[in-house]
Design an enzyme around this catalytic site. Structure first.
Site, PDB file in Angstrom:
ATOM      1  N   GLY A   1       0.794  -1.213   0.000  1.00 60.68           N
ATOM      2  CA  GLY A   1       0.000   0.000   0.000  1.00 60.68           C
ATOM      3  C   GLY A   1       0.832   1.271   0.000  1.00 60.68           C
ATOM      4  O   GLY A   1       0.385   2.310  -0.471  1.00 60.68           O
TER       5      GLY A   1
ATOM      6  N   VAL B   1       8.940  -2.424  -4.147  1.00 63.56           N
ATOM      7  CA  VAL B   1      10.337  -2.770  -3.942  1.00 63.56           C
ATOM      8  C   VAL B   1      10.900  -3.310  -5.249  1.00 63.56           C
ATOM      9  O   VAL B   1      10.299  -4.184  -5.889  1.00 63.56           O
ATOM     10  CB  VAL B   1      10.496  -3.816  -2.824  1.00 63.56           C
ATOM     11  CG1 VAL B   1      11.967  -4.177  -2.632  1.00 63.56           C
ATOM     12  CG2 VAL B   1       9.928  -3.280  -1.510  1.00 63.56           C
TER      13      VAL B   1
ATOM     14  N   ASP C   1       5.905  -3.104  14.281  1.00 62.66           N
ATOM     15  CA  ASP C   1       5.253  -3.989  13.315  1.00 62.66           C
ATOM     16  C   ASP C   1       6.016  -5.302  13.189  1.00 62.66           C
ATOM     17  O   ASP C   1       6.249  -5.808  12.094  1.00 62.66           O
ATOM     18  CB  ASP C   1       5.137  -3.302  11.948  1.00 62.66           C
ATOM     19  CG  ASP C   1       4.085  -3.966  11.053  1.00 62.66           C
ATOM     20  OD1 ASP C   1       3.206  -4.670  11.590  1.00 62.66           O
ATOM     21  OD2 ASP C   1       4.150  -3.783   9.823  1.00 62.66           O
TER      22      ASP C   1
END
Length: 500
Positions: A20, A24, A137
């Site tokens: 989102g 990469v 995260d």
């Protein structure tokens, strides 16, 4: 814009994954003659100036946070380039797979392996914590197992410096449901103990093959706040449960945990924790109204299953699934017989499963041609099966914009014989009707102008799926290549519909 070169030295070769917040790339540093990973920040059209500024600040913060950290268990940042009005992060290229993908493919890990992974991640986290930095995260998808045996913690994109304001508006929870500590769900900023809780939840997945708290995103959030801490079987069970204690003060000191994990990794039993550092019964957790409202909104996006064992949840009238909520083997989405027809062979190849940051995928390559499929997710979701319909719509449009943006890319597929990168021109992105709920197609052409690859992206309920057909042969026409990708996409849509 062409995929070209950044800062006059980084040649973008091909995309490795997307989410989102960014894409990469596999890239080559022409100055130092080495391959690197480049993270490109992508922003949806129509965002406000503040949202754009916050997103850019988040990327710069990731760079600043990562650049300060030097540890073999933390992905190394080489450079930051600001071009095309956004930053690009140049990082070391990791070869291997995520912990999430490893468990999905091979199942639960032995306790000794889990303990070694946990110890190395926690030592990396301790380096960050010593500089006042929370990761926020930690999850199986952000723990990378390299081919050379390193355990690397990746993606400091939502890291938070102690005393530094968060980038999000007040009340917006960031992280991955099922891996967010209870105190953060309750609106607190959290601290090192919150990362320890997330690591415990991550190791629980590695040890058992399943999440500590299952179900939809809303169900995982609710369970984290209200259900007792689960205890996994075996020698590591009590230690992981202690790491996941409801209250931060009840969790063990990280140094104690590292020592315990190292002992198990060496083949010994998990030591008893010091008094006051054992698992405590979950007490009452105060809740703020925004958490309850947020969870309720998430619940409204999901339809409860009517019977155990259903893979897809359908609308009351049947037809299009309302949500796909249980992971499946994506190699089953195109039948072997159909693969044989598409590749024009009586001996179709067996699907080759793999996974990356974008999601699980499968390839069916033979010499000279191949079919590929990937079920995708954004960077804020733990897996494709946890995507909501609105999130899937956003991801689908993001992919469509991305393909419309780049005129050419460097394309390769070693398994079918395209072993070196070759420049390919993108054709115009076109809408496709009758595949899923919305779909688009795009092709790549070689130097002669002949199309060699066709891609179909479609959304079905909460899933975004990409399908590819490529050939190196001269005989198929451009229309043959397009039709092969379209037939593969149609077959996968039907397989998803039939799964319920």
């Amino acid at each position: 814009m062409s995929a070209g070169r950044l800062a006059g030295r980084y040649s973008l070769l091909r995309p490795l994954g997307a989410g989102g917040m960014g894409k990469v790339w596999l890239a080559r540093d022409e100055m130092l003659e080495r391959e690197v990973a480049v993270k490109e920040l992508t922003l949806p059209e129509g965002v406000s100036a503040k949202e754009r500024a916050d997103s850019v600040t988040r990327a710069v913060r990731e760079a600043q946070a990562t650049a300060r950290l030097r540890h073999p268990g933390i992905v190394a940042l080489h450079d930051v380039v600001v071009e095309h009005d956004r930053p690009w992060l140049v990082m070391e290229l990791l070869r291997g797979r995520t912990l999430d993908a490893t468990v999905r493919e091979f199942g639960p890990m032995p306790a000794g392996h889990v303990a070694r992974i946990g110890a190395e991640v926690l030592e990396a986290l301790s380096v960050a914590h010593a500089q006042g930095l929370q990761h926020r995260d930690v999850k199986p998808g952000n723990v990378f197992l390299t081919d050379k045996g390193r355990v690397v913690l990746t993606d400091f994109g939502i890291a938070r410096q102690e005393g530094q304001a968060t980038l999000t508006e007040q009340g917006l929870m960031i992280g991955s449901p099922g891996f967010i500590a209870p105190e953060r769900l309750d609106g607190e900023p959290g601290g090192p103990a919150s990362d320890l809780w997330s690591l415990g939840a991550t190791l629980y997945v590695a040890l058992t093959g399943a999440a500590a708290y299952g179900g939809s995103a809303a169900q995982r959030l609710r369970a984290t706040l209200t259900q007792p801490v689960p205890v996994a079987p075996g020698t590591l069970g009590p230690l992981l449960a202690a790491m996941m204690a409801q209250h931060p003060a009840a969790r063990p000191d990280p140094r104690v945990v590292v020592d315990a994990l190292r002992q198990v990794a060496a083949g010994g039993p998990a030591p008893r924790l010091p008094t006051g550092q054992a698992v405590t019964a979950p007490g009452p957790v105060k809740r703020r109204g925004r958490v309850v409202i947020w969870a309720a909104a998430a619940v409204a996006l999901v339809v409860a299953a009517g019977a155990a064992g259903f893979f897809v949840l359908r609308n009351q009238g049947g037809g299009t699934p309302s949500a796909f909520t249980v992971p499946m083997d994506v190699c089953t989405l195109i039948a072997s017989q159909e693969v044989g027809r598409l590749l024009r062979t009586q001996q179709p190849p067996k699907g080759q499963p793999s996974s990356d940051e974008v999601g699980p995928k499968c390839g069916w390559p033979i010499s000279g041609s191949g079919v590929g499929l990937q079920v995708q997710k954004d960077s804020d979701t733990v897996d494709p099966w946890s995507m909501t319909v609105p999130a899937a719509r956003t991801l689908f449009q993001s992919q469509k914009r991305w393909w419309s943006k780049y005129d050419s890319i460097d394309w390769t597929w070693p398994e079918i014989g395209a072993k070196t990168a070759r420049s390919a021109k993108r054709t115009q992105v076109r809408q496709i009707d009758g595949v899923g709920e919305e779909a688009f197609g795009v092709e790549l052409a070689g130097s002669t102008g002949r199309i060699h690859s066709s891609y179909v992206y479609y959304r079905l309920a909460n899933l975004v799926v990409s399908v590819e057909y490529s050939t190196l042969a001269e005989k198929p026409t451009d229309e043959d290549v397009k039709q092969a990708a379209l037939k593969a996409a149609q077959a996968s849509v039907q397989a998803l519909r039939n799964a319920g």
